[in-house]
Structures are given as C-alpha cells and as structure tokens.
Design an enzyme around this catalytic site. Structure first.
Site, PDB file in Angstrom:
ATOM      1  N   GLU A 431       0.836  -1.193   0.000  1.00  0.00           N
ATOM      2  CA  GLU A 431       0.000   0.000   0.000  1.00  0.00           C
ATOM      3  C   GLU A 431       0.876   1.250   0.000  1.00  0.00           C
ATOM      4  O   GLU A 431       1.696   1.455   0.884  1.00  0.00           O
ATOM      5  CB  GLU A 431      -0.855  -0.049   1.278  1.00  0.00           C
ATOM      6  CG  GLU A 431      -1.446   1.235   1.691  1.00  0.00           C
ATOM      7  CD  GLU A 431      -1.914   1.203   3.162  1.00  0.00           C
ATOM      8  OE1 GLU A 431      -1.775   0.166   3.836  1.00  0.00           O
ATOM      9  OE2 GLU A 431      -2.404   2.238   3.623  1.00  0.00           O
ATOM     10  N   ASP A 509      -0.632  -1.413   6.194  1.00  0.00           N
ATOM     11  CA  ASP A 509      -0.502  -0.934   7.567  1.00  0.00           C
ATOM     12  C   ASP A 509      -1.360  -1.771   8.505  1.00  0.00           C
ATOM     13  O   ASP A 509      -2.399  -2.291   8.116  1.00  0.00           O
ATOM     14  CB  ASP A 509      -0.983   0.522   7.673  1.00  0.00           C
ATOM     15  CG  ASP A 509      -0.006   1.480   7.008  1.00  0.00           C
ATOM     16  OD1 ASP A 509       1.152   1.071   6.787  1.00  0.00           O
ATOM     17  OD2 ASP A 509      -0.413   2.614   6.700  1.00  0.00           O
ATOM     18  N   ASP A 511      -3.439  -0.964  10.694  1.00  0.00           N
ATOM     19  CA  ASP A 511      -4.518  -0.193  11.315  1.00  0.00           C
ATOM     20  C   ASP A 511      -5.810  -0.412  10.532  1.00  0.00           C
ATOM     21  O   ASP A 511      -5.858  -1.220   9.613  1.00  0.00           O
ATOM     22  CB  ASP A 511      -4.155   1.299  11.372  1.00  0.00           C
ATOM     23  CG  ASP A 511      -3.919   1.876   9.980  1.00  0.00           C
ATOM     24  OD1 ASP A 511      -4.113   1.139   8.981  1.00  0.00           O
ATOM     25  OD2 ASP A 511      -3.541   3.053   9.882  1.00  0.00           O
ATOM     26  N   ASP A 513      -7.452   1.468   8.376  1.00  0.00           N
ATOM     27  CA  ASP A 513      -7.354   1.762   6.944  1.00  0.00           C
ATOM     28  C   ASP A 513      -6.611   0.666   6.201  1.00  0.00           C
ATOM     29  O   ASP A 513      -6.989   0.269   5.108  1.00  0.00           O
ATOM     30  CB  ASP A 513      -6.630   3.097   6.719  1.00  0.00           C
ATOM     31  CG  ASP A 513      -7.588   4.261   6.887  1.00  0.00           C
ATOM     32  OD1 ASP A 513      -8.815   4.022   6.855  1.00  0.00           O
ATOM     33  OD2 ASP A 513      -7.102   5.402   7.058  1.00  0.00           O
TER      34      ASP A 513
END
Ligand code: 0RA
Length: 648
Positions: A431, A509, A511, A513
C-alpha cells in the site's frame, strides 16, 4: 410430525467391520486430524440426529461445549435402539457405537438422506474419542453405556425411568489422534445456522459452557428458521438491494428426489449460488446445479424470446448473463448420492439434472406467468448483463492486446526480482509509494518483487466488470502476476499457467485503513482471481505492532500478550525504567532494515494464508464488507479473524 413409519428395531442393524482401521488411518474416515477433522466428529453426531428429524421424529437438537473440553449432542428423536441384536448377541446400542457402518441404513424402509460425505457413522466418533458416553431414552427407561477409544467399558445399563425418547452423546476427542482439541464456537454456530435454514422447523441450540459472561451465563444461541431457504437467501443478500420483492421459492419431489430452491435477483453483478445434497454443501456443484442453471436459462430465454424483449435488444446472450445478480440456494435430498471429485464436493447422480431442471422450470414458468412485472425486471437485467459482458470482453481484450503489442511489458512500478523460477518468487503488493520504496530497499531482490499500489484500489463488488479493466492498479496486478482471463463457452476462466510468483503477499498498515485495503484487495482476488486463493498462493503479511526496547536490547511484538511479556522481561525487580514501547501504526514507521527483519525475512516473518474455508461465509463477508451497507463492514474489519495464522 409425520406418520409413524413402522418401528425400526435391533434386527435391522447389520455388522460390517472393526474400528481399529479408523484409529490407524483417521484421515481416511474424517479427512484430517486437524481442527477440521475435530469438527467432523461433531458433524457426524449431529447428522444422526438430523436423520431422526428427516424421518419425522426429532424437533430439537442441542449442542453443548462442556467446560472439560468434551462436547454433547442432545436430541429428542426415537433414541438409538437398545434391544438385543440377534446375530451379534449384543445390544443394538453397542452395535451402533462400536461397529463401523452399523448405522441404520440397512433396509429400504429407513430413508436416510443425511450423511453422504460425512456418513461414516457414529462409531467413528467413538473410535477417535478417548471416552464416549451414550445415554438413550427409550421404551420407558434411561439407558447408558460408556466407551474408551471405541471399546465398551460398561454394559448397557438401565439407570432410570423416562417417558421421553431421545439420545445424548458426549465425547472427549482423543489427544492421541487430534492436533487440537479445541472446538470453535463460530464454526459450530455457522454450521448450525446453515442446518436451520436447510431444515425449516427444526430447533438447533448451541451453548458454550467454557466461557461465561459477566453475569455468569454461558454463550448460547438458538437457530431456527420457519421460512427455510427463503430466509437463507435473504440472509445471504442481507447487504444487497433486491430486484424483486421476495425470493422465488420452489419445493417439489420427483422419483424420490426432493428439490428445494430459493432464488432472488439483486441490483449487483455477482452470481452467488450455493448448493447442498442431503444437507451437505457441494462446493463444486454437480448435477443439481447443472439442472438448476439449465432451468434458469431455459425459462428466462423463453420469456425473453416470447415477449420480444430479446429481439428488440439485439444482444448475444450467454448462460452467465441469466445469473448476474442472482443469489440462490439449491438443496436436494437424494437417497443414494454419489459424490465426485477430489474433495467429493460435487454431486454425480446424472438423473438429478433432469429432475431439478424440470421441477425448477415448471415452478418458474408459473411464477413468471403470475408475476409479469418481476419477469420483465429480470429479463431487462439479463439484457444489461449481456451488454456489460460484451463491453468487459472488449476492455479485457484491449488490455491483453496492449500487453502483447508492448512485448508483454511489465508495469513500470514493478520492482521485479531476478529469479525466474515462479516457485521461489514472491511479490509484495504494498500500500502506497512510500512503503513501497522502503520495501524495495529492504527486500532480497533475488526472489522478492515489489508492486506498490496507490491508495485504495477499486471496489470491485460495486463496479461493473468492464470498469475493472480500466483501473490502473488492477491492470498492473494482471500483468505483473502474468495471469489472464479467458472466455470459454461464455464462462470466464482465470489462466494461471504463466503465474510469475507462487507467493502473493499483501502488505498493508496494521490499522483500520490498512485492513480496509487488505479487504479491498482480497475482494478483488476473491471475485476475479479466486484460483490463486484456492491454490494457496495468497498471503497477508503481518507487520509487528510494537517494538519494546531497553538500551541496546529490543524485541518486536505482534500482540498485547507478547508486548506485556517483553516489558516484564526487561523489568528488573520492580523497576520498569528506561523501557521504551514503540507502537507501529504504519509500515512507514519502519526503516528498510526493520521491515526486512520483521515482515519480509522468511526466517522471522509471520504470514496469514488466505483460504476459502467456508465459501459462502467468506462470500457473505465480502459482500457485507463491500456491498451497499456500511455498518456491518466496520464490525467485520474490527473482528477480522477469518484467516488462519501460519508461518511460511
Ligand atoms: C439406529 C436406528 C434408529 C435410530 C438411530 C440409530 C439413532 C441414532 C442416533 C445418533 C444420535 N441420535 C440418534 N437417534 C437415533 C431407528 C430407531 C427406531 O426405529 O426406533
């Protein structure tokens, strides 16, 4: 309850083989000795109770996971017969529990449709358990017998009186056999929910006594469906917008084959077809699915032709077009099912094609006759599907032709590896360009390639197919991976013969998102590159969540427990001074060396392998995540635990 069917006593049960074979080769009987095999034991016991329900004698089944790790299945069926078996001079209960294939399927009065793929008999459960207790209520008494590893340790004792009938089986799976002994609540719940839809009117209760809530109550759920498959289809389409008011429902019986179907069209573009034979999911379809598809095409084609709608539209139609936006469940009950294919996930009985096609066709024809506005809506959708498929083919061909024209050129953003042996090669889908840059520096360029993906990729659940091939990130994935879509007789097939990397690793990541992007990418793989998931090529990288350090010592941690342990480890006496806990929110917070050490180095990294364990659960999750409704999505992402953690 249906009429009494002539009692089935001890004399109907024949003996066939011994149980040593089962302990010697458990895989042959229950598939495996992992968590899947463990749950197979439960399915086996429940199947017997379901048979009692199908025979018209059982309305309630309860599954209890006990505190001590054993599992109990209670039913209010007739109870396993306890009378003397003439030939063997043993109680029928003992015969059923200790002799392989001594179920109840030995004369033709006994209409046993459940089982099939399972169907190895309750004696297998006994053979693979360190202990079993069977308790039967029948003939005014409560009978009990116990066993260890398949052998009786007590006689069949009458331990009390009861006016009820039913069977209670408790088993303690054998640690000598199974790699894990832990029953999974979600796995049990999913199957019981499915069984409730497949057997309307049957109460299925699940209780987990291992875990109590703050009030000291166990977790429990009751699964019950009045509407059966109609409700199943509604459940599957929960987050989609229906095209017609309520699912179309078919129930019929022909030549001893029971056919039950519910179908709904929605405004989406995917086909969701689930099929069952004798309550068992047939992932690879078979003759019942073929018959269903045949009926759909035949009836809607006739309607489209007769109404003049097709002539007016001037489009070439293919079978797939009739099933775009279709969600359907096809359930058949076949007295002697033949399962085909490597995983026995396909129905082979050839007579079933015609039976299902006939039953569904007749019912559909009447439905369309009686509901002309629904018929028109569906046929108009079919026409749009055909146009879109044509546009998609052109878009795809354009992408694929361009590749050939540019010499099969790889995407400019791809940092390829030097090895050309796909078996050794890995590609990281990363990403963002910045994390992509770090990964490029950190990787081992011999076998690791990096493809940065910009931001959020297209939500394929909502986009029409031809739009997908316009998308830069998606085109890059096709060309980098070396796979292509081909059309054969109107069906799309993914050609993976030229797959360039055997490990495809999604790295985002840690998290919310990041997990959203993971699910977007997975949705894309699930819809358009499913064979890559099925063949075990797709993984999710798990970057660490913390770095705990003290002076020059440090440790990476992937969860709270490890973090606490690391902090405790660095705590001298009571002093936790100078301990630094760094929380990694994104890949960007790690330098190249750290990223390599923690997430890419085969010696240290943790991957999650993406599997399609339960196809329609996964399917529902994906639609829920990416469909029209937002709220269920967040809950799922936060609970996201569909993928087994493996070290690779
Ligand atoms: C053999 C024959 C009959 C029932 C069963 C077995 C039976 C097995 C299990 C296992 C769990 N629950 C069960 N309930 C029934 C037929 C009995 C009759 O004809 O009365």
């Amino acid at each position: 309850m249906s009429e009494q069917k002539g009692t089935y006593g001890a004399e109907n049960i024949q003996a066939l083989e011994g149980l040593e074979a089962v302990r010697k080769r458990p895989g042959m009987y229950i598939g495996s000795t992992d968590v899947k095999g463990l749950h197979h034991l439960v399915w086996e016991v429940i199947d017997n109770s379901i048979d009692e329900h199908l025979a018209g004698y059982c309305t309630h089944i309860e599954v209890v996971v006990n505190k001590d790790g054993s599992l109990t299945v209670v039913d209010n069926g007739r109870g396993i017969p306890v009378g003397m078996h003439e030939k063997l001079q043993k109680s029928a209960l003992e015969v059923v529990m200790t002799i392989l294939h001594a179920g109840g399927k030995f004369d033709h009065d006994t209409y046993k449709v459940s089982g099939g793929l399972h169907g190895v008999g309750i004696s297998c459960v006994n053979a693979l358990s360190q202990k079993v207790r069977a308790e039967v209520r029948r003939e005014g008494k409560i009978w009990r017998q116990e066993y260890e590893r398949g052998k009786p340790t007590t006689a069949v004792d009458a331990i009390g009186e009861s006016k009820e009938t039913g069977t209670i089986i408790t088993f303690w799976p054998d640690p000598e056999i199974f790699e894990t002994l832990e029953f999974k609540y979600e796995t049990l719940a999913n199957r019981l929910r499915e069984l409730s839809y497949l057997n309307s009117g049957l109460y299925l209760n699940l209780r987990d006594d291992r875990e109590l809530d703050e009030n000291g109550n166990p977790k429990q759920e009751t699964f019950f469906s009045e509407g059966g498959l109609r409700e199943f289809v509604k459940f599957l389409d929960e987050s989609r917008t229906p095209l017609i008011d309520r699912p179309i429902y078919v129930k019929a019986k022909e030549d001893n084959v029971e056919v039950e179907v519910a179908l709904q069209y929605n405004t989406g573009y995917q086909e969701h077809l689930f099929s069952f034979v004798n309550n068992i999911s047939t992932r690879d379809g078979g003759t019942h699915e073929a018959g269903f598809k045949r009926a759909i095409t035949r009836i809607f084609k006739k309607y489209g032709d007769d109404s003049g709608l097709f002539t007016k539209a001037k489009v070439q139609l293919s079978g797939e077009d009739y099933r775009e936006g279709l969600t359907a469940v096809v359930s058949v009950k076949v007295p002697e099912p033949q399962f085909k294919g490597q995983t026995k996930g396909e129905l082979g009985n050839s007579e079933v094609v015609g039976i299902v096609s006939q039953c569904v066709g007749d019912a559909l024809a009447i439905y369309l006759e009686e509901n002309p506005s629904d018929a028109k809506k569906i046929v108009e959708k079919v026409i749009i599907a055909a146009r879109a498929r044509d546009a998609a083919r052109k878009a795809r061909e354009l992408v694929q032709r361009k590749n050939i024209l540019t010499g099969g050129g790889l995407p400019g953003k791809l940092a390829d590896c030097s090895s050309r042996d796909p078996k050794q090669c890995e590609i990281y889908l990363v990403e963002g360009d910045s994390a992509g840059g770090t990964a490029k520096q950190g990787r081992d360029r011999n076998f690791q390639a990096i493809l940065p993906l910009r931001g959020k990729i297209l939500n394929v659940e909502k986009a029409m197919e031809h739009r997908i091939y316009d998308n830069e990130e998606i085109k890059n994935m096709f060309t980098a991976l070396g796979v292509s879509i081909e059309e054969k007789e109107g069906a799309r097939i993914l050609n993976i013969d030229k797959l360039r990397y055997h490990k495809i690793v999604i790295m985002c990541d840690a998290d919310i998102d990041g997990s959203h992007i993971v699910t977007l990418i997975l949705t894309f793989f699930f819809r358009y590159m499913r064979p890559l998931i099925e063949n075990g090529h797709v993984f999710i990288a798990a970057p660490p969540l913390y770095r705990v350090s003290k002076g020059t010592q440090f440790q990476y941690c992937w969860n709270e427990i490890d973090r606490q342990a690391a902090v405790d480890g660095y705590t001298v006496g009571e002093k936790a001074a100078n301990i630094k806990v760094q929380r990694y929110k994104g890949l960007g917070e790690m330098n190249a060396e750290q990223l390599w050490e923690t997430t890419m180095d085969p010696d240290n990294r943790v991957f999650r392998k993406v599997g399609i364990d339960d196809a329609h659960e996964a399917d529902r999750y994906f639609s829920m995540l990416m469909g029209d409704e937002v709220p269920p999505r967040r809950a799922f992402i936060e609970a996201n635990a569909k993928y087994a953690r493996v070290d690779v």
